[in-house]
Structures are given as C-alpha cells and as structure tokens.
Design a protein around this motif. Structure first.
Motif, PDB file in Angstrom:
ATOM      1  N   PRO A   1       0.781  -1.128   0.116  1.00 15.05           N
ATOM      2  CA  PRO A   1      -0.199  -0.150  -0.025  1.00 15.05           C
ATOM      3  C   PRO A   1       0.758   1.375   0.062  1.00 15.05           C
ATOM      4  O   PRO A   1       0.359   2.408  -0.493  1.00 15.05           O
ATOM      5  CB  PRO A   1      -0.949  -0.099   1.338  1.00 15.05           C
ATOM      6  N   ALA A   2       2.101   1.220   0.422  1.00 14.66           N
ATOM      7  CA  ALA A   2       2.890   2.400   0.365  1.00 14.66           C
ATOM      8  C   ALA A   2       3.273   2.852  -1.051  1.00 14.66           C
ATOM      9  O   ALA A   2       3.713   3.959  -1.329  1.00 14.66           O
ATOM     10  CB  ALA A   2       4.343   2.011   1.194  1.00 14.66           C
ATOM     11  N   SER A   3       3.207   1.878  -1.893  1.00 11.42           N
ATOM     12  CA  SER A   3       3.709   2.163  -3.154  1.00 11.42           C
ATOM     13  C   SER A   3       2.471   2.117  -4.183  1.00 11.42           C
ATOM     14  O   SER A   3       2.584   2.890  -5.416  1.00 11.42           O
ATOM     15  CB  SER A   3       4.857   1.273  -3.914  1.00 11.42           C
ATOM     16  N   ALA A   4       1.487   1.436  -3.981  1.00  8.33           N
ATOM     17  CA  ALA A   4       0.244   1.129  -4.962  1.00  8.33           C
ATOM     18  C   ALA A   4      -0.465   2.651  -5.068  1.00  8.33           C
ATOM     19  O   ALA A   4      -0.860   3.095  -3.962  1.00  8.33           O
ATOM     20  CB  ALA A   4      -0.722   0.073  -4.677  1.00  8.33           C
ATOM     21  N   ARG A   5      -0.679   3.242  -6.326  1.00  8.16           N
ATOM     22  CA  ARG A   5      -1.411   4.339  -6.246  1.00  8.16           C
ATOM     23  C   ARG A   5      -2.092   4.448  -7.574  1.00  8.16           C
ATOM     24  O   ARG A   5      -3.250   5.225  -7.520  1.00  8.16           O
ATOM     25  CB  ARG A   5      -0.392   5.742  -6.723  1.00  8.16           C
ATOM     26  N   PHE A   6      -2.282   3.367  -8.285  1.00 12.07           N
ATOM     27  CA  PHE A   6      -3.274   3.340  -9.480  1.00 12.07           C
ATOM     28  C   PHE A   6      -3.706   1.959  -9.669  1.00 12.07           C
ATOM     29  O   PHE A   6      -2.838   0.959  -9.194  1.00 12.07           O
ATOM     30  CB  PHE A   6      -2.681   3.698 -10.787  1.00 12.07           C
ATOM     31  N   LEU A   7      -4.896   1.662 -10.140  1.00 14.75           N
ATOM     32  CA  LEU A   7      -5.298   0.073 -10.526  1.00 14.75           C
ATOM     33  C   LEU A   7      -5.428   0.254 -12.124  1.00 14.75           C
ATOM     34  O   LEU A   7      -6.104   0.977 -12.471  1.00 14.75           O
ATOM     35  CB  LEU A   7      -6.719   0.150  -9.922  1.00 14.75           C
ATOM     36  N   SER A   8      -4.756  -0.636 -12.798  1.00 10.70           N
ATOM     37  CA  SER A   8      -4.690  -0.971 -14.043  1.00 10.70           C
ATOM     38  C   SER A   8      -5.692  -1.987 -14.487  1.00 10.70           C
ATOM     39  O   SER A   8      -5.614  -3.021 -14.059  1.00 10.70           O
ATOM     40  CB  SER A   8      -3.398  -1.270 -14.684  1.00 10.70           C
ATOM     41  N   ILE A   9      -6.651  -1.604 -15.363  1.00 10.54           N
ATOM     42  CA  ILE A   9      -7.597  -2.419 -15.883  1.00 10.54           C
ATOM     43  C   ILE A   9      -7.586  -2.620 -17.466  1.00 10.54           C
ATOM     44  O   ILE A   9      -7.932  -1.314 -18.018  1.00 10.54           O
ATOM     45  CB  ILE A   9      -9.031  -2.210 -15.225  1.00 10.54           C
ATOM     46  N   ARG A  10      -7.276  -3.639 -18.266  1.00 12.08           N
ATOM     47  CA  ARG A  10      -7.357  -3.501 -19.648  1.00 12.08           C
ATOM     48  C   ARG A  10      -8.686  -3.682 -20.124  1.00 12.08           C
ATOM     49  O   ARG A  10      -9.710  -4.205 -19.408  1.00 12.08           O
ATOM     50  CB  ARG A  10      -6.523  -4.894 -20.095  1.00 12.08           C
ATOM     51  N   PRO A  11      -8.839  -2.981 -21.100  1.00  8.30           N
ATOM     52  CA  PRO A  11     -10.282  -2.828 -21.887  1.00  8.30           C
ATOM     53  C   PRO A  11     -11.177  -3.966 -22.115  1.00  8.30           C
ATOM     54  O   PRO A  11     -12.262  -4.007 -21.850  1.00  8.30           O
ATOM     55  CB  PRO A  11     -10.007  -2.281 -23.171  1.00  8.30           C
ATOM     56  N   GLU A  12     -10.331  -5.183 -22.460  1.00  9.21           N
ATOM     57  CA  GLU A  12     -11.052  -6.438 -22.761  1.00  9.21           C
ATOM     58  C   GLU A  12     -11.507  -6.917 -21.205  1.00  9.21           C
ATOM     59  O   GLU A  12     -12.288  -7.990 -21.481  1.00  9.21           O
ATOM     60  CB  GLU A  12     -10.112  -7.485 -23.563  1.00  9.21           C
ATOM     61  N   LYS A  13     -10.833  -6.543 -20.051  1.00  8.40           N
ATOM     62  CA  LYS A  13     -11.463  -7.094 -18.713  1.00  8.40           C
ATOM     63  C   LYS A  13     -12.695  -6.623 -18.384  1.00  8.40           C
ATOM     64  O   LYS A  13     -13.153  -6.951 -17.367  1.00  8.40           O
ATOM     65  CB  LYS A  13     -10.302  -7.045 -17.725  1.00  8.40           C
ATOM     66  N   LEU A  14     -13.413  -5.405 -19.017  1.00 10.68           N
ATOM     67  CA  LEU A  14     -14.225  -4.965 -18.620  1.00 10.68           C
ATOM     68  C   LEU A  14     -15.617  -5.259 -19.363  1.00 10.68           C
ATOM     69  O   LEU A  14     -15.578  -5.174 -20.523  1.00 10.68           O
ATOM     70  CB  LEU A  14     -14.436  -3.335 -18.663  1.00 10.68           C
ATOM     71  N   GLU A  15     -16.490  -5.870 -18.759  1.00 15.80           N
ATOM     72  CA  GLU A  15     -17.572  -6.633 -19.432  1.00 15.80           C
ATOM     73  C   GLU A  15     -19.047  -6.392 -19.071  1.00 15.80           C
ATOM     74  O   GLU A  15     -19.308  -5.976 -18.101  1.00 15.80           O
ATOM     75  CB  GLU A  15     -17.324  -8.131 -19.179  1.00 15.80           C
ATOM     76  N   ARG A  16     -19.825  -6.399 -20.084  1.00 16.86           N
ATOM     77  CA  ARG A  16     -21.280  -6.236 -19.764  1.00 16.86           C
ATOM     78  C   ARG A  16     -21.895  -7.596 -19.360  1.00 16.86           C
ATOM     79  O   ARG A  16     -22.069  -8.396 -20.238  1.00 16.86           O
ATOM     80  CB  ARG A  16     -21.951  -5.676 -21.174  1.00 16.86           C
ATOM     81  N   ARG A  17     -21.943  -7.527 -18.191  1.00 17.96           N
ATOM     82  CA  ARG A  17     -22.520  -9.215 -17.453  1.00 17.96           C
ATOM     83  C   ARG A  17     -23.053  -8.968 -16.226  1.00 17.96           C
ATOM     84  O   ARG A  17     -22.664  -8.042 -15.331  1.00 17.96           O
ATOM     85  CB  ARG A  17     -21.230 -10.228 -17.905  1.00 17.96           C
ATOM     86  N   GLN A  18     -23.637 -10.070 -15.787  1.00 18.91           N
ATOM     87  CA  GLN A  18     -24.076 -10.134 -14.388  1.00 18.91           C
ATOM     88  C   GLN A  18     -22.860 -10.395 -13.316  1.00 18.91           C
ATOM     89  O   GLN A  18     -22.095 -11.226 -13.571  1.00 18.91           O
ATOM     90  CB  GLN A  18     -25.122 -11.330 -14.612  1.00 18.91           C
ATOM     91  N   PRO A  19     -22.746  -9.414 -12.560  1.00 18.83           N
ATOM     92  CA  PRO A  19     -21.612  -9.338 -11.776  1.00 18.83           C
ATOM     93  C   PRO A  19     -21.479 -10.395 -10.673  1.00 18.83           C
ATOM     94  O   PRO A  19     -22.839 -10.708 -10.164  1.00 18.83           O
ATOM     95  CB  PRO A  19     -21.647  -8.039 -11.155  1.00 18.83           C
ATOM     96  N   SER A  20     -20.298 -10.891  -9.997  1.00 15.00           N
ATOM     97  CA  SER A  20     -20.480 -11.795  -9.061  1.00 15.00           C
ATOM     98  C   SER A  20     -20.249 -10.867  -7.843  1.00 15.00           C
ATOM     99  O   SER A  20     -20.121  -9.593  -7.826  1.00 15.00           O
ATOM    100  CB  SER A  20     -19.400 -12.710  -9.226  1.00 15.00           C
ATOM    101  N   GLU A  21     -20.381 -11.449  -6.613  1.00 11.64           N
ATOM    102  CA  GLU A  21     -20.204 -10.799  -5.519  1.00 11.64           C
ATOM    103  C   GLU A  21     -18.810 -10.168  -5.290  1.00 11.64           C
ATOM    104  O   GLU A  21     -18.884  -9.046  -4.742  1.00 11.64           O
ATOM    105  CB  GLU A  21     -20.424 -11.810  -4.275  1.00 11.64           C
ATOM    106  N   GLN A  22     -17.873 -10.640  -5.985  1.00 11.35           N
ATOM    107  CA  GLN A  22     -16.497 -10.145  -5.856  1.00 11.35           C
ATOM    108  C   GLN A  22     -16.231  -9.073  -6.677  1.00 11.35           C
ATOM    109  O   GLN A  22     -15.057  -8.399  -6.460  1.00 11.35           O
ATOM    110  CB  GLN A  22     -15.302 -11.291  -5.867  1.00 11.35           C
ATOM    111  N   ASP A  23     -17.101  -9.061  -7.926  1.00 11.62           N
ATOM    112  CA  ASP A  23     -16.658  -8.038  -8.871  1.00 11.62           C
ATOM    113  C   ASP A  23     -16.805  -6.700  -8.635  1.00 11.62           C
ATOM    114  O   ASP A  23     -17.537  -6.351  -7.529  1.00 11.62           O
ATOM    115  CB  ASP A  23     -17.739  -8.329 -10.167  1.00 11.62           C
ATOM    116  N   LEU A  24     -15.938  -5.715  -9.152  1.00  8.67           N
ATOM    117  CA  LEU A  24     -16.443  -4.313  -9.020  1.00  8.67           C
ATOM    118  C   LEU A  24     -17.264  -3.912 -10.365  1.00  8.67           C
ATOM    119  O   LEU A  24     -16.848  -4.325 -11.347  1.00  8.67           O
ATOM    120  CB  LEU A  24     -15.173  -3.506  -9.168  1.00  8.67           C
ATOM    121  N   VAL A  25     -18.205  -2.977  -9.993  1.00  6.87           N
ATOM    122  CA  VAL A  25     -19.198  -2.446 -11.157  1.00  6.87           C
ATOM    123  C   VAL A  25     -19.030  -0.995 -11.165  1.00  6.87           C
ATOM    124  O   VAL A  25     -18.999  -0.344 -10.214  1.00  6.87           O
ATOM    125  CB  VAL A  25     -20.535  -3.003 -10.715  1.00  6.87           C
ATOM    126  N   ILE A  26     -18.854  -0.810 -12.649  1.00  7.49           N
ATOM    127  CA  ILE A  26     -18.865   0.659 -12.904  1.00  7.49           C
ATOM    128  C   ILE A  26     -19.966   1.019 -13.842  1.00  7.49           C
ATOM    129  O   ILE A  26     -20.205   0.335 -14.887  1.00  7.49           O
ATOM    130  CB  ILE A  26     -17.557   1.171 -13.570  1.00  7.49           C
TER     131      ILE A  26
END
Length: 354
Positions: free
Chosen positions: A269-294
């Motif tokens: 946590p001392a070094s992490a400042r950004f979350l990198s998410i590739r475009p193909e990993k963002l999906e229009r689908r029914q999310p699971s409990e662990q998923d983040l939704v935007i």
C-alpha cells in the motif's frame, strides 16, 4: 537449435557531453533468445544497440558476448549481423552481390561464397531475385535482402534497429512471422529495437521497456501485459484504464468512479497508487459478489472488424475504454446508452504512481 551467444550488460552507462543517455544498464540475454528493447523516442533504446554494436562505446561498465568482453572492441571485430530500417543496400550491386559482400570482407573463399549466398536467398525466399538490382525490388523484398546479408555469415548475434518501420502494416505483420521463423531456424541471439509495442508483443521472448535511459521493467510479453510493474509500463504496453487508488488497511477506494473494493490481495500500500484494468477485462455481464461494477454512459463505438472498441464516461467525468469481441453481444451499445461494466479483482493490477 541454439547457435547464438549469451550477452551481458553490466552497469553500462553512456554519456554525451552533459547528457546521460543510458544509466546503469544491466541485462543478461540467453543464447538464442529474442529480446526486444522497447521505448519511445529518446528513451535510450538505440543507445543500447549502438553500445552493443560498438558504434557508440560505453562510457563505463562492461559488455560481454559469449563470455568475452567487447566493451571497447571495434565494431568490425564483434562478428555481429545488423539490419537497419533503411535497408542500406548498395545500389550498384545486385541482390547476390549485396548478400555476398560481408563474406568477401571476411575473406571467405570464392568457391564457398556462392553456396552461402544461395542458402541465404533460399532462407528469405528470394532465390529468383539474385540478379536483380535493389531499385527493381519492393520495400519488403529489399528488407529481405538486408536480412539475408546480415545472416549469410551465420553471426551468433543479430541486431535489428526498427527494421520494419518503413513498411506498410500488412507487410510488417507478414515479416514479423518470417523473422521469428528464420530466427528459430538459425538459433541466433536477436536484440531487436522498436518503439512499436504491438511488434514487441508479437515477436519477443522477453521485452525490456526503457524510459529516460533506465529500465522500467523486463519480462515476457504476457508478464508485461498482464502484470505491469509501473504506471508507465501499464500505459505504454497496450491500452489500459488507470484508476486512482486511495488505500487503507481494509479497503481500496477508487475516487474516479466512486467505488470501493476489498483490497485483500493488494500490493504494497505504500507504493500502489493506481489500478490498471485492460479494456477487454471490463464486461457487460451479470456481476459476481467479488466483482467491481462501474456505471458509465457510452460516448463512442468504433468497429474494428473482429472487435468493437468503446469510449464511455462515468458521471464523475472519468473516461473509460472497453473492448468487446464482435460476436459476444448481438446488440452494439449506442451513444448515450447507460451501461454497467463489471470486472474481477484478479484482472486488475495495482501499480506505483511514478
């Protein structure tokens, strides 16, 4: 088959007057490995190649090829093959004469030259063009001649300086496969320089990303794409969405999209400042409990044949890019449509802010 030589850079530095082009560069390249030096203009990638070739000797540090120091060895005594972007063919010589030139310079017997030239022509599939002059060839054919000239004397190391940069996209893609096929056949060690990250991903065993004369990350194409170690690499290798991170002991808050995410598997946590998410990993689908939704609103949809690339905006104004295979949805999201995008925490990577 491996006929290549191991290469070692140890704390190599290259300075020009008041400018340092390469800082403490250390890298080991195995026999027969295909390593790409990747970076933007001014990153130091050509300096690495020139130091290895002997065109710009290192200011300090050591370079060894096959266990022998070549740090201050003249270029002509390093026995390296080289392929440049501009082909550098002799216009007054035929194809066969161009390929034979390095053999003649090395004093190879005339009786052996013809056989070696024929073998090189066969390797690059130009047997029927031996008598032609460079001006009678296409750009792709000229680059094949340059490649044949570089490999005709069976060098243990082949250096390639943006060799496909002057060619059109289709030809570049075709030659990428041919170069890899020939390299596997010959077993030579290849050090390849490019600014094209797609080229690096397609061709390399490992990639070295440079920034301002320093190594940002070294890894396989998969490691570079899936697990970038810095913000620069995440943005430079492929496309990504970088979300700001605010971390505490239990959670990670993403202010760009107004969301929280349990950070059980977070990086330091001392070094992490950004979350990198590739475009193909963002999906229009029914999310699971662990998923983040935007939740976003679609701005643009661009048809690219097999995929559709989208640009969207969160209510905060933050831009989000996502990509879908064309067959994954019967309906293409339209401009102004509000949608929900889900992604798994395992598909996101925390990276430092520098």
């Amino acid at each position: 088959m491996k006929n290549g030589a191991r290469i070692d850079f140890r704390n190599v530095r290259k300075a020009y007057a008041d400018t340092t082009a390469l800082h403490d560069f250390s890298l080991s390249i195995s026999e027969g490995e295909f390593v790409t030096i990747l970076g933007s203009s001014g990153s130091g990638k050509s300096t690495v190649l020139n130091a290895l070739a002997g065109f710009a000797p290192a200011t300090s540090g050591e370079i060894t090829i096959g266990g022998e120091s070549v740090t201050y060895t003249p270029p002509e005594r390093r026995n390296l093959g080289m392929v440049f972007q501009n082909y550098s063919l002799f216009p007054h010589m035929s194809v066969a004469q161009n390929i034979a030139f390095p053999l003649r310079m090395r004093g190879v017997k005339r009786s052996e030259i013809a056989a070696k030239v024929d073998r090189a022509l066969h390797t690059v599939r130009l047997e029927k063009y031996a008598a032609r002059m460079p001006k009678e060839l296409s750009g792709g054919q000229q680059q094949r001649v340059a490649f044949a000239r570089a490999i005709v004397f069976a060098p243990p190391v082949l250096l390639m300086d943006e060799p496909l940069g002057a060619l059109d996209l289709k030809l570049r893609e075709a030659l990428q496969f041919e170069i890899k096929e020939i390299q596997h056949l010959l077993g030579c060690t290849v050090v390849y320089v490019t600014h094209d990250q797609r080229e690096a991903l397609a061709m390399s065993d490992r990639i070295v990303v440079l920034k301002d004369g320093r190594i940002e990350q070294v890894g396989t194409p998969t490691e570079m794409y899936d697990r970038p170690q810095t913000r620069f690499v995440a943005q430079f290798i492929g496309q990504t969405n970088l979300l700001k991170l605010e971390l505490n002991e239990q959670t990670a808050y993403l202010p760009d999209v107004g969301a929280q995410w349990r950070a059980d598997n977070k990086a330091d946590p001392a070094s992490a400042r950004f979350l990198s998410i590739r475009p193909e990993k963002l999906e229009r689908r029914q999310p699971s409990e662990q998923d983040l939704v935007i939740e976003v609103t679609v701005s643009e949809a661009v048809f690219l044949g097999d995929v559709i690339e989208y640009s969207a905006q969160h209510a905060s104004g933050f831009s989000v890019n996502f990509r879908e295979p064309r067959a994954s949805h019967a309906n293409v999201a339209s401009r102004g449509e509000k949608i929900r995008l889900a992604f798994s925490p395992q598909d996101a990577v925390m990276v430092p802010g520098h």
